[in-house]
Design an enzyme around this catalytic site. Structure first.
Site, PDB file in Angstrom:
ATOM      1  N   GLU A 192       9.475 -22.040 -16.905  1.00  0.00           N
ATOM      2  CA  GLU A 192       9.250 -20.638 -16.549  1.00  0.00           C
ATOM      3  C   GLU A 192      10.336 -19.751 -17.160  1.00  0.00           C
ATOM      4  O   GLU A 192      10.056 -18.648 -17.641  1.00  0.00           O
ATOM      5  CB  GLU A 192       9.196 -20.503 -15.016  1.00  0.00           C
ATOM      6  CG  GLU A 192       9.081 -19.096 -14.472  1.00  0.00           C
ATOM      7  CD  GLU A 192       7.823 -18.346 -14.922  1.00  0.00           C
ATOM      8  OE1 GLU A 192       6.933 -18.944 -15.555  1.00  0.00           O
ATOM      9  OE2 GLU A 192       7.767 -17.130 -14.658  1.00  0.00           O
ATOM     10  N   LYS A 239      -1.986  -8.258 -18.685  1.00  0.00           N
ATOM     11  CA  LYS A 239      -1.572  -8.688 -17.347  1.00  0.00           C
ATOM     12  C   LYS A 239      -2.540  -9.723 -16.801  1.00  0.00           C
ATOM     13  O   LYS A 239      -2.149 -10.676 -16.144  1.00  0.00           O
ATOM     14  CB  LYS A 239      -1.493  -7.468 -16.415  1.00  0.00           C
ATOM     15  CG  LYS A 239      -1.021  -7.789 -15.005  1.00  0.00           C
ATOM     16  CD  LYS A 239       0.429  -8.252 -14.979  1.00  0.00           C
ATOM     17  CE  LYS A 239       0.867  -8.764 -13.632  1.00  0.00           C
ATOM     18  NZ  LYS A 239       2.045  -9.649 -13.730  1.00  0.00           N
ATOM     19  N   ARG A 278       0.524   1.966  -8.623  1.00  0.00           N
ATOM     20  CA  ARG A 278       0.822   0.715  -7.931  1.00  0.00           C
ATOM     21  C   ARG A 278      -0.430  -0.138  -7.716  1.00  0.00           C
ATOM     22  O   ARG A 278      -0.333  -1.299  -7.323  1.00  0.00           O
ATOM     23  CB  ARG A 278       1.456   1.022  -6.570  1.00  0.00           C
ATOM     24  CG  ARG A 278       2.772   1.784  -6.684  1.00  0.00           C
ATOM     25  CD  ARG A 278       2.943   2.704  -5.506  1.00  0.00           C
ATOM     26  NE  ARG A 278       2.604   2.007  -4.298  1.00  0.00           N
ATOM     27  CZ  ARG A 278       3.452   1.280  -3.599  1.00  0.00           C
ATOM     28  NH1 ARG A 278       4.697   1.207  -3.988  1.00  0.00           N
ATOM     29  NH2 ARG A 278       3.065   0.662  -2.520  1.00  0.00           N
ATOM     30  N   CYS A 313       0.837  -1.200   0.000  1.00  0.00           N
ATOM     31  CA  CYS A 313       0.000   0.000   0.000  1.00  0.00           C
ATOM     32  C   CYS A 313       0.873   1.251   0.000  1.00  0.00           C
ATOM     33  O   CYS A 313       2.057   1.201   0.273  1.00  0.00           O
ATOM     34  CB  CYS A 313      -0.873   0.007   1.239  1.00  0.00           C
ATOM     35  SG  CYS A 313      -1.534  -1.610   1.632  1.00  0.00           S
ATOM     36  N   GLU A 367       8.258 -14.273 -23.767  1.00  0.00           N
ATOM     37  CA  GLU A 367       7.226 -13.230 -23.670  1.00  0.00           C
ATOM     38  C   GLU A 367       7.797 -11.818 -23.693  1.00  0.00           C
ATOM     39  O   GLU A 367       7.142 -10.913 -24.173  1.00  0.00           O
ATOM     40  CB  GLU A 367       6.274 -13.458 -22.489  1.00  0.00           C
ATOM     41  CG  GLU A 367       6.853 -13.282 -21.123  1.00  0.00           C
ATOM     42  CD  GLU A 367       5.847 -13.604 -20.014  1.00  0.00           C
ATOM     43  OE1 GLU A 367       4.645 -13.447 -20.219  1.00  0.00           O
ATOM     44  OE2 GLU A 367       6.285 -13.991 -18.927  1.00  0.00           O
ATOM     45  N   TRP A 415      -4.105  -1.728  -0.288  1.00  0.00           N
ATOM     46  CA  TRP A 415      -4.206  -2.928  -1.116  1.00  0.00           C
ATOM     47  C   TRP A 415      -4.365  -4.039  -0.106  1.00  0.00           C
ATOM     48  O   TRP A 415      -3.416  -4.428   0.556  1.00  0.00           O
ATOM     49  CB  TRP A 415      -2.921  -3.075  -1.921  1.00  0.00           C
ATOM     50  CG  TRP A 415      -3.083  -3.838  -3.184  1.00  0.00           C
ATOM     51  CD1 TRP A 415      -3.629  -3.399  -4.357  1.00  0.00           C
ATOM     52  CD2 TRP A 415      -2.681  -5.191  -3.420  1.00  0.00           C
ATOM     53  NE1 TRP A 415      -3.590  -4.392  -5.293  1.00  0.00           N
ATOM     54  CE2 TRP A 415      -3.019  -5.495  -4.763  1.00  0.00           C
ATOM     55  CE3 TRP A 415      -2.076  -6.168  -2.643  1.00  0.00           C
ATOM     56  CZ2 TRP A 415      -2.764  -6.741  -5.323  1.00  0.00           C
ATOM     57  CZ3 TRP A 415      -1.829  -7.394  -3.205  1.00  0.00           C
ATOM     58  CH2 TRP A 415      -2.170  -7.673  -4.542  1.00  0.00           C
ATOM     59  N   HIS A 437      14.429 -37.631 -27.053  1.00  0.00           N
ATOM     60  CA  HIS A 437      13.259 -38.125 -27.795  1.00  0.00           C
ATOM     61  C   HIS A 437      12.773 -37.124 -28.846  1.00  0.00           C
ATOM     62  O   HIS A 437      11.653 -37.217 -29.320  1.00  0.00           O
ATOM     63  CB  HIS A 437      12.126 -38.457 -26.814  1.00  0.00           C
ATOM     64  CG  HIS A 437      12.501 -39.523 -25.834  1.00  0.00           C
ATOM     65  ND1 HIS A 437      12.601 -40.851 -26.181  1.00  0.00           N
ATOM     66  CD2 HIS A 437      12.862 -39.455 -24.529  1.00  0.00           C
ATOM     67  CE1 HIS A 437      12.981 -41.566 -25.127  1.00  0.00           C
ATOM     68  NE2 HIS A 437      13.145 -40.737 -24.110  1.00  0.00           N
ATOM     69  N   ASN A 442       1.499  -0.021   6.874  1.00  0.00           N
ATOM     70  CA  ASN A 442       1.778  -0.989   5.805  1.00  0.00           C
ATOM     71  C   ASN A 442       2.509  -2.156   6.428  1.00  0.00           C
ATOM     72  O   ASN A 442       3.378  -1.949   7.278  1.00  0.00           O
ATOM     73  CB  ASN A 442       2.708  -0.378   4.742  1.00  0.00           C
ATOM     74  CG  ASN A 442       1.954   0.484   3.770  1.00  0.00           C
ATOM     75  OD1 ASN A 442       0.739   0.589   3.823  1.00  0.00           O
ATOM     76  ND2 ASN A 442       2.694   1.120   2.867  1.00  0.00           N
ATOM     77  N   GLY A 443       2.207  -3.362   6.001  1.00  0.00           N
ATOM     78  CA  GLY A 443       2.924  -4.524   6.533  1.00  0.00           C
ATOM     79  C   GLY A 443       1.977  -5.473   7.222  1.00  0.00           C
ATOM     80  O   GLY A 443       0.759  -5.440   7.007  1.00  0.00           O
ATOM     81  N   LYS A 463       9.616 -16.690 -19.739  1.00  0.00           N
ATOM     82  CA  LYS A 463      10.079 -15.321 -19.513  1.00  0.00           C
ATOM     83  C   LYS A 463      10.784 -14.801 -20.751  1.00  0.00           C
ATOM     84  O   LYS A 463      10.545 -13.681 -21.188  1.00  0.00           O
ATOM     85  CB  LYS A 463      11.054 -15.235 -18.319  1.00  0.00           C
ATOM     86  CG  LYS A 463      10.457 -15.423 -16.945  1.00  0.00           C
ATOM     87  CD  LYS A 463       9.600 -14.288 -16.450  1.00  0.00           C
ATOM     88  CE  LYS A 463       8.179 -14.398 -16.891  1.00  0.00           C
ATOM     89  NZ  LYS A 463       7.236 -15.131 -16.081  1.00  0.00           N
TER      90      LYS A 463
HETATM   91  C1  AGP Z   1       3.463 -14.762 -17.173  1.00  0.00           C
HETATM   92  O1  AGP Z   1       4.521 -13.912 -17.032  1.00  0.00           O
HETATM   93  C2  AGP Z   1       2.132 -14.154 -17.328  1.00  0.00           C
HETATM   94  N1  AGP Z   1       1.907 -13.029 -16.549  1.00  0.00           N
HETATM   95  C3  AGP Z   1       0.980 -15.159 -17.434  1.00  0.00           C
HETATM   96  O2  AGP Z   1       1.431 -16.386 -17.911  1.00  0.00           O
HETATM   97  C4  AGP Z   1       0.152 -15.393 -16.157  1.00  0.00           C
HETATM   98  O3  AGP Z   1       0.881 -16.126 -15.227  1.00  0.00           O
HETATM   99  C5  AGP Z   1      -1.159 -16.101 -16.519  1.00  0.00           C
HETATM  100  O4  AGP Z   1      -1.897 -15.315 -17.409  1.00  0.00           O
HETATM  101  C6  AGP Z   1      -1.991 -16.427 -15.308  1.00  0.00           C
HETATM  102  O5  AGP Z   1      -2.357 -15.279 -14.630  1.00  0.00           O
HETATM  103  P1  AGP Z   1      -2.887 -15.327 -13.147  1.00  0.00           P
HETATM  104  O6  AGP Z   1      -1.768 -15.849 -12.299  1.00  0.00           O
HETATM  105  O7  AGP Z   1      -3.234 -13.902 -12.821  1.00  0.00           O
HETATM  106  O8  AGP Z   1      -4.068 -16.243 -13.124  1.00  0.00           O
END
Ligand code: AGP
Length: 615
Positions: free
Chosen positions: A488, A610, A27, A2, A495, A75, A511, A101-102, A492
């Protein structure tokens, strides 16, 4: 996390506070409030749920005149998104207002004592305990500073607090422990905030408070002490960042800032939840157990569902549920799960994992699982999100707002959350106990320090990135717990840099994917010690034999991997169970620096959102 703003100002404090809060809007927040000592020496309080505009309207309708005040964007972490839960909170006698905050770890004990002395609570927050306790101490001492100091001696947890008292109308007292606070220095005035952007309209001279500091702000006067009352000198820093740099805490991108926040947020997710000595995890949200005993003993299977990065976290989590709780585990993409003839019933513990709590596929899968009677416990970051209203229990990951589209701190805190939930399930079912239960918790408790050390390798990873950034294909490998880490790492890279990267279990390489490998083909492999280390090593020999370029994530001091790999991204040695939380860090940094060199839009990569709220 927050936002906090405070001022001892020559102009109307309400204006300063609202403007400062606007500077922190990026934020994310769910409610906001201000408290100002007005011209009559009273505390004027305004709080509203939702966007700042609602708070501004409230202040327009009922203006407040005064020069000293505090403001907050919340938040939620403890308690839902409601006006009574919004900050500032008032003490029982109406003299004191406080923002925090915390997380106060021992708030339940403090609250019980306060209620026993007849104090009435108006919110579900841990914060309210602080303001009442400060007011109690204030009755027997002659300054707000002293009352705050005495209260903090009783408090366990993380906090950035700011407090005002209408009997000391020119004073703000604030204190920091693991939650940032910055004091703004200006002739005849004083400012403070949780983040620099809120101060830049008024001053560029700031003091960054450190853990254990208590500061008293008066017009043109700032004094800082430790908890024993000893004076402390802190130097003034001149901020040269522009506003957009300041929003990112001086980092070039939110993704990098959030990557570097990981040690702190990993500390926060454990606050109040680990009793390492007893080998037990304590998961309570809003006074209710996240995982009730009867559910833990009834279930005979676990199903983890998620999308994207959260699905990778779930894949790692499966290992912990299997080994700690001794149950069969299934991990599914939510988008696949919901369209299969899946089998869940009241004996299946369904665990959706989601940063946003708004991902449409995950939400739909959860609704269907619940319709079929399965108990659902979610691992979620965003408090009050749709997911949290669909499930029986929620374990919040407390990562704070994640603004970069590429998940970083959300991922590592999901891992910690899954670990905690699996541990709790194991101890409740009696499959984990004694020394093993204690050892697993001690390993988790130390992980944020290891992540901090992994981050220290950034400049070496930046140099490595320069040597691979022109490649168009990468293979990422890992085995066991580190296979999802490889997935992962590959996600990264693709994307944010738009490079094609494929994650694979190292043992599967022969394989098919091995056909890709030719001279210099980059193969990034997570190769830290563990049960399958020798096997991974053999897979890397196969890459070398075909002249591929081996880029390993290796544990410090591992000469064997140093001898085999072309490049090693070093991480501190971690216990095998928690190593994924550490091992992903160099992969986040590698992706970031490759994307940076390639000039990509790191925080908002093309085509991505996002939160994916449509199917
Ligand atoms: C990855 O960097 C992305 N932000 C994306 O794969 C994300 O994890 C996915 O859309 C799931 O989102 P969520 O955790 O908000 O459900």
């Amino acid at each position: 996390m927050c936002g906090i703003v405070g001022c001892v100002s020559e102009i109307n404090a309400t204006r300063v506070l609202l403007r400062g809060l606007e500077r922190l809007e990026y934020r994310g927040y769910d409610s906001a409030g201000v408290a100002v000592i007005d011209g009559n020496g009273d505390l004027a309080l305004r709080r509203r749920v939702g966007k700042l505009i609602h708070l501004m309207d409230a202040v327009d309708r009922e203006p407040i005149q005064g020069n000293v005040g505090i403001g907050h964007t919340r938040w939620a972490t403890h308690g839902g998104v409601t006006e009574p839960n919004a900050h500032p909170h008032l003490s029982y006698d109406g003299n004191i207002a406080l923002i925090h905050n915390g997380i106060i770890e021992n708030y339940e004990v403090l609250k019980r004592d306060l209620v026993g002395r007849g104090r009435t609570f108006h919110s579900e927050t841990d914060t309210e305990t602080l303001v009442h306790r400060i007011a109690e101490h204030r009755e027997s001492c002659d300054s707000l500073y002293e009352a705050v100091r005495r209260t903090l001696a009783e408090v366990e947890g993380a906090y950035g607090i700011v407090v005002i008292d209408r009997r000391e109308p020119d004073t703000i007292v604030c204190a920091r422990e693991q939650s940032p606070l910055v004091v703004g220095v200006k002739e005849g005035e004083a400012y403070l905030a949780s983040d620099v952007p809120a101060l830049l309209d008024y001053t560029r001279d700031v003091i960054f408070l450190e853990d254990g500091d208590i500061a008293v702000l008066r017009p043109g006067e700032i004094s800082i002490t430790d908890h024993d009352g000893n004076a402390i000198e802190r130097s003034i820093t001149r901020i040269k960042w522009d506003l957009s740099q300041a929003e990112k805490g001086g980092y070039r991108h939110f993704m990098l800032k959030e990557t570097h926040e990981q040690p702190r947020v990993l500390g926060e997710i454990m606050l109040g939840r680990i009793d390492a000595a007893a080998g037990r995890v304590n998961l309570v949200e809003g006074g209710e157990p996240v995982l009730p005993e009867d559910v833990a003993s009834r279930v005979d299977r676990v199903v983890l569902i998620a999308c994207g990065t959260s699905w990778h976290a779930a894949l790692v989590g499966a290992f912990w549920f299997e080994s700690f709780a001794g149950l069969p585990v299934q991990v599914d993409y939510a988008s696949e799960f919901r369209y299969r003839t899946f089998h869940v019933d009241e004996r299946t513990l369904v665990v959706p994992v989601s940063q946003s709590g708004e991902t449409a596929d995950t939400l739909a899968a959860v609704k269907e699982a619940r319709r079929r009677g399965a108990p659902c416990v979610a691992i979620v970051n965003a408090v009050g999100s749709s997911m949290t209203r669909e499930v029986d229990g929620v374990l919040y990951t407390r990562a704070g707002p994640e603004i970069g589209v590429a998940s970083t701190k959300a991922f590592t805190t999901q891992l910690a959350g899954l670990y905690l939930l699996a541990h709790a399930l194991g101890t409740m079912r009696g499959t984990l106990g004694g020394d093993a239960a204690r050892a697993r918790l001690e390993e988790l408790a130390g992980v944020h320090d290891l992540v901090a050390r992994a981050l220290e390798q950034e400049s070496a990873i930046e140099s490595l990135a320069a040597t691979v950034q022109s490649r168009e294909d990468f293979l990422y490998l890992g085995r066991g717990l580190n296979y999802p880490v490889a997935l992962e790492g590959a996600l990264k890279l693709k994307e944010i840099s738009y490079i094609h990267a494929e994650g694979y279990p190292a043992g599967e390489m022969k394989h098919g994917p091995i056909a890709l490998i030719d001279d210099g083909f980059p193969v990034v492999c997570v190769a830290t010690p563990g049960a399958v280390y020798d096997k991974v090593f053999n897979n890397l020999e196969e890459v070398r034999a075909r002249k591929g370029r081996v880029i390993a994530v290796g544990a410090e001091g591992d000469d064997r991997i140093a001898g085999l790999a072309d490049d090693v991204m070093w991480v501190p040695g971690a216990a095998e169970a928690v190593a994924p939380i550490v091992n992903v860090v160099p992969l986040q940094l590698l992706a970031y620096h490759v994307a940076l060199i390639r000039g990509c839009d790191i925080d908002q990569p093309r085509n991505l959102a996002k939160s994916v709220t449509v199917e």
